[in-house]
Design an enzyme around this catalytic site. Structure first.
Site, PDB file in Angstrom:
ATOM      1  CB  SER A   1      -0.862  -0.008   1.269  1.00 14.03           C
ATOM      2  OG  SER A   1      -1.485   1.241   1.481  1.00 14.03           O
TER       3      SER A   1
ATOM      4  CE1 TYR B   1      -4.182  -2.136   4.873  1.00 15.09           C
ATOM      5  CE2 TYR B   1      -3.280   0.048   4.449  1.00 15.09           C
ATOM      6  CZ  TYR B   1      -3.846  -1.128   3.985  1.00 15.09           C
ATOM      7  OH  TYR B   1      -4.050  -1.304   2.635  1.00 15.09           O
TER       8      TYR B   1
HETATM    9  N1  LIG Z   1      -8.705  -0.121  -1.566  1.00 16.71           N
HETATM   10  C1  LIG Z   1      -7.672   0.630  -1.273  1.00 16.71           C
HETATM   11  O1  LIG Z   1      -7.791   1.856  -1.179  1.00 16.71           O
HETATM   12  C2  LIG Z   1      -6.298  -0.004  -1.086  1.00 16.71           C
HETATM   13  C3  LIG Z   1      -5.185   0.835  -1.109  1.00 16.71           C
HETATM   14  C4  LIG Z   1      -3.911   0.284  -0.961  1.00 16.71           C
HETATM   15  C5  LIG Z   1      -3.763  -1.073  -0.775  1.00 16.71           C
HETATM   16  N2  LIG Z   1      -4.874  -1.872  -0.718  1.00 16.71           N
HETATM   17  C6  LIG Z   1      -4.647  -3.314  -0.546  1.00 16.71           C
HETATM   18  O2  LIG Z   1      -5.077  -3.991  -1.709  1.00 16.71           O
HETATM   19  C7  LIG Z   1      -5.469  -5.319  -1.379  1.00 16.71           C
HETATM   20  C8  LIG Z   1      -6.844  -5.600  -1.970  1.00 16.71           C
HETATM   21  O3  LIG Z   1      -7.798  -4.758  -1.353  1.00 16.71           O
HETATM   22  P1  LIG Z   1      -9.140  -4.257  -2.066  1.00 16.71           P
HETATM   23  O4  LIG Z   1      -9.068  -2.778  -2.137  1.00 16.71           O
HETATM   24  O5  LIG Z   1      -9.411  -5.027  -3.292  1.00 16.71           O
HETATM   25  O6  LIG Z   1     -10.189  -4.599  -0.885  1.00 16.71           O
HETATM   26  P2  LIG Z   1     -11.400  -5.652  -0.815  1.00 16.71           P
HETATM   27  O7  LIG Z   1     -11.808  -5.685   0.611  1.00 16.71           O
HETATM   28  O8  LIG Z   1     -12.428  -5.304  -1.834  1.00 16.71           O
HETATM   29  O9  LIG Z   1     -10.738  -7.032  -1.260  1.00 16.71           O
HETATM   30  C9  LIG Z   1      -9.918  -7.780  -0.400  1.00 16.71           C
HETATM   31  C10 LIG Z   1     -10.324  -9.230  -0.509  1.00 16.71           C
HETATM   32  O10 LIG Z   1      -9.501  -9.975   0.388  1.00 16.71           O
HETATM   33  C11 LIG Z   1     -10.302 -10.921   1.037  1.00 16.71           C
HETATM   34  N3  LIG Z   1      -9.728 -11.298   2.330  1.00 16.71           N
HETATM   35  C12 LIG Z   1      -9.605 -10.531   3.437  1.00 16.71           C
HETATM   36  N4  LIG Z   1      -9.107 -11.237   4.447  1.00 16.71           N
HETATM   37  C13 LIG Z   1      -8.902 -12.494   3.967  1.00 16.71           C
HETATM   38  C14 LIG Z   1      -8.399 -13.693   4.529  1.00 16.71           C
HETATM   39  N5  LIG Z   1      -8.039 -13.747   5.826  1.00 16.71           N
HETATM   40  N6  LIG Z   1      -8.291 -14.785   3.747  1.00 16.71           N
HETATM   41  C15 LIG Z   1      -8.665 -14.758   2.451  1.00 16.71           C
HETATM   42  N7  LIG Z   1      -9.187 -13.646   1.866  1.00 16.71           N
HETATM   43  C16 LIG Z   1      -9.289 -12.530   2.615  1.00 16.71           C
HETATM   44  C17 LIG Z   1     -11.649 -10.241   1.217  1.00 16.71           C
HETATM   45  O11 LIG Z   1     -12.705 -11.175   1.436  1.00 16.71           O
HETATM   46  C18 LIG Z   1     -11.777  -9.463  -0.072  1.00 16.71           C
HETATM   47  O12 LIG Z   1     -12.474 -10.174  -1.067  1.00 16.71           O
HETATM   48  C19 LIG Z   1      -5.406  -5.410   0.158  1.00 16.71           C
HETATM   49  O13 LIG Z   1      -4.198  -6.029   0.537  1.00 16.71           O
HETATM   50  C20 LIG Z   1      -5.411  -3.954   0.574  1.00 16.71           C
HETATM   51  O14 LIG Z   1      -4.799  -3.760   1.834  1.00 16.71           O
HETATM   52  C21 LIG Z   1      -6.122  -1.362  -0.882  1.00 16.71           C
END
Ligand SMILES: NC(=O)c1ccc[n+]([C@@H]2O[C@H](COP(=O)([O-])OP(=O)(O)OC[C@H]3O[C@@H](n4cnc5c(N)ncnc54)[C@H](O)[C@@H]3O)[C@@H](O)[C@H]2O)c1
Length: 273
Positions: free
Chosen positions: A157, A170
């Protein structure tokens, strides 16, 4: 026309929705078969946004199959190493090989520093750090056995390059992911496996659903001076999941063949602000 990932197999966590789904669909369009896992169920109670569902994972399957590629999808928790190992072994058995790992599953919990408890700190670290390590360890030796090298992409991130206020856990976890990528890159390089971390700024995904925006707002009120820390240089604040998938797919492809142990921001410049 053949795709950039023709004949390859990618193991992707957190693939039910959001960025993980975008990576699965994008890689399938480029010719890869997919091994997908997601918890597809209740996230820890500290998470303020909606949990993914089995229907979400089924939609990812539908979208990948619509590209003509194969996908094996299952509900698994990245905290369960043995479960991931079985998924990878079954996937390699059915699809023949493993070339790419995208450790994408993660949770994000906005809390002022003094609202974080031992339990919420542990929830974030277990999923974002141990879950990422489990994901790499479940697949790395299968890539080595293939003998053709490969690419491992860890989703960190902007919080893992700079920081995200009101998320000590985080920010800690995402810095750990960047260090983990460098450390794996050093040892897996001799097998021609590249390991890089990707650092998105805000992305439009269901992570922003439910009570998330209000929870960020409540934490922000404890120290409004920090509100501008994620300001981008480019006009738009948030990326679309498919735009992060562009960078992840490039890291998976041979076009990035000399890039390893790198931290790739997809953040509209915010980590330099
Ligand atoms: N959305 C943002 O603004 C953002 C920014 C920077 C980084 N991220 C990172 O990107 C990645 C994807 O996030 P996203 O934005 O698609 O969010 P999201 O919540 O839509 O998708 C994350 C997915 O991971 C799954 N998940 C969570 N915990 C889990 C576990 N213990 N076992 C298996 N699956 C699990 C969830 O069910 C979900 O489907 C994450 O690592 C997040 O930290 C997101």
């Amino acid at each position: 026309m053949s795709g950039r990932l023709e004949g390859r197999v990618a193991f992707i966590t957190g693939a039910a929705r959001g960025q993980g789904r975008a990576h699965a669909v994008r890689m399938a369009r480029e010719g890869a078969d997919i091994i997908a896992v997601d918890i597809a169920g209740k996230l820890p109670s500290c998470v303020p946004y909606d949990s993914a569902t089995p229907d979400d994972l089924a939609e990812t399957v539908r979208l990948v199959e619509a590209t003509g590629r194969r996908i094996l999808a299952s509900a698994n928790d990245v905290r369960d190493f043995d479960g991931l190992r079985r998924v990878v072994d079954d996937g390699v058995g059915a699809l023949g090989r493993l070339d790419i790992i995208v450790a994408n599953a993660g949770i994000s919990v906005p809390q002022a520093w003094n609202d974080i408890t031992p339990e919420t700190f542990a929830d974030v670290m277990e999923i974002n750090v141990t879950g990422t390590w489990n994901t790499v360890m479940a697949g790395a030796d299968r890539i080595i056995e293939g003998g053709r090298g490969g690419s491992i992409i860890l989703i960190s991130s902007a919080a893992g390059m700079k920081l995200q206020p009101f998320m000590v856990h985080y920010t800690t976890s995402k810095h750990a992911v960047a260090g983990m990528a460098r450390a794996f890159a050093a040892e897996l390089g001799k097998h021609s496996i590249r390991v890089n971390s990707v650092h998105p700024g805000p992305v439009n995904t269901p992570m922003g659903s439910g009570d998330m925006v209000a929870a960020v707002g409540r934490a922000m009120e404890t120290n409004p001076q920090l509100a501008h820390m994620l300001t981008p240089f480019l006009p738009k604040w948030a990326a679309e999941p498919e735009e992060v998938a562009d960078a992840v797919c490039w890291l998976a492809s041979d076009e990035s063949r000399n890039i390893t142990a790198a931290q790739i921001p997809v953040d509209q410049g915010s980590t330099q602000y």
